[in-house]
Design an enzyme around this catalytic site. Structure first.
Site, mmCIF file in Angstrom:
data_model
loop_
_atom_site.group_PDB
_atom_site.id
_atom_site.type_symbol
_atom_site.label_atom_id
_atom_site.label_comp_id
_atom_site.label_asym_id
_atom_site.label_seq_id
_atom_site.Cartn_x
_atom_site.Cartn_y
_atom_site.Cartn_z
ATOM 1 N N LYS A 31 0.577 -1.321 -0.103
ATOM 2 C CA LYS A 31 -0.126 -0.291 0.093
ATOM 3 C C LYS A 31 1.326 1.481 -0.540
ATOM 4 C CE LYS A 31 -3.978 -2.036 1.780
ATOM 5 N NZ LYS A 31 -4.807 -2.080 3.298
ATOM 6 N N VAL B 267 3.808 3.469 22.700
ATOM 7 C CA VAL B 267 2.541 4.736 22.688
ATOM 8 C C VAL B 267 3.574 5.909 21.662
ATOM 9 C CG1 VAL B 267 1.818 6.643 24.750
ATOM 10 C CG2 VAL B 267 1.808 4.653 25.306
ATOM 11 N N GLY C 272 -14.574 -7.959 10.451
ATOM 12 C CA GLY C 272 -14.533 -6.567 9.471
ATOM 13 C C GLY C 272 -14.899 -6.584 8.244
#
Ligand code: ATR
Length: 273
Positions: A64, A153, A238
């Protein structure tokens, strides 16, 4: 006949040919859609050769980002996503790169599930390419808040920063959160390892929270099973997102929007085999 393919590696198990054949039949479009196994080290050569004849393509893992660089022109949503899942040959021979993944997710939630995102508290688990593709279309729906929680994070912080101009988006670690939200989207690949991201079950408000896993499978994913166990209001996998991103690509190529409902029934049946 107009030719379309889905590029990937591996690609044999792609559901895209089934989906697009169903859409073509349903809308009376004369087109052929196949899988195309691109070599890992030469996506560009493979795509260039295809587009001497081909009209359009879908792009899946791991190409992609390469498709993003290959496209001569990019849609606004592909630019934001930093990735391309749909290529379409323009009248002048150049190739447009688009990204229909996020729109597919939002359509599955808002149209298929009838769940409005406006004013909702949304938690997204993961901070990879799938999340980056989904953030613009989600923020465009006007949610009250979007929290991106990720194992690493810093990656969540980078994404929150990148999209902060589009709406109320913040970053978090998995175990910092306790207050219930309206929607939890699992966009991690934890399911592949049979795992659920380590978040508190108090994030689910029983009977209300919609839990959505971007993954799907024959059996409920570990995240969907966890959500059901904690009495989520609605639990979705999904498969609908897959059908909707395909329909959105089909619309870009052919100018006709197929009905995804019968295709989804067929996909669910195939998956059960
Ligand atoms: P995609 O393109 O599907 O988003 P990706 O870019 O490789 O794939 O991102 C995978 C995501 O799943 C990341 O957010 C990753 O977390 P890290 O950024 O910390 O690596 C997350 N992920 C993968 N395995 C996981 C696990 N077992 N538990 C929790 N998160 C996981």
């Amino acid at each position: 006949m107009d030719r379309y393919v889905v590029f990937g590696n591996p690609i044999a198990h792609s559901k895209s040919p089934v989906l697009h054949s169903l859409f073509a039949e349903q809308t009376g479009q004369a087109m052929q859609y196949d899988t195309l196994l691109a070599p890992l080290d030469d996506f560009t050569g493979c795509a260039t050769a295809f587009f001497t004849q081909g009209r359009g393509a879908n792009v899946t893992v791991p190409f992609k980002e390469q498709a993003y660089r290959f496209a001569h022109q990019l849609s606004a949503r592909a630019l934001r996503a930093g990735a391309v899942n749909t290529l379409s040959k323009l009248a002048d021979g150049r190739v447009l790169g688009d990204n229909t993944d996020g729109a597919g997710l939002v359509r599955d939630l808002t149209v298929n599930a009838g769940f409005s995102l406006k004013g909702k508290r949304i938690l997204i688990l993961g901070a990879g390419g799938a999340v980056r593709g989904a953030l613009e279309p989600i923020l465009a729906q006007g949610p009250a808040s979007v929290t991106i929680a990720n194992r690493t994070v810093e990656k969540a912080e980078q994404l929150a920063e990148l999209f902060s101009d589009l709406g109320p988006v913040a970053a978090s670690g998995f175990d910092w959160l306790r207050e219930p939200v309206d929607l939890i989207i699992n966009a991690t690949s934890a399911s592949l390892a049979g795992e659920v991201p380590p978040i508190a079950s108090s994030l689910i408000e029983p009977g209300n929270t919609l839990c959505y896993d971007m993954m799907y499978g024959k059996e409920p994913t570990p995240f969907c099973a966890w959500a059901t166990e904690h009495r989520a209001g609605q639990v979705m996998d999904g498969l609908g997102m897959l059908a909707e991103q395909a329909a959105e690509a089909f619309y870009l190529w052919r100018g006709v929007r197929p009905d995804t409902a019968p295709a989804l029934v067929q996909l669910r049946r195939l998956l059960a085999l």
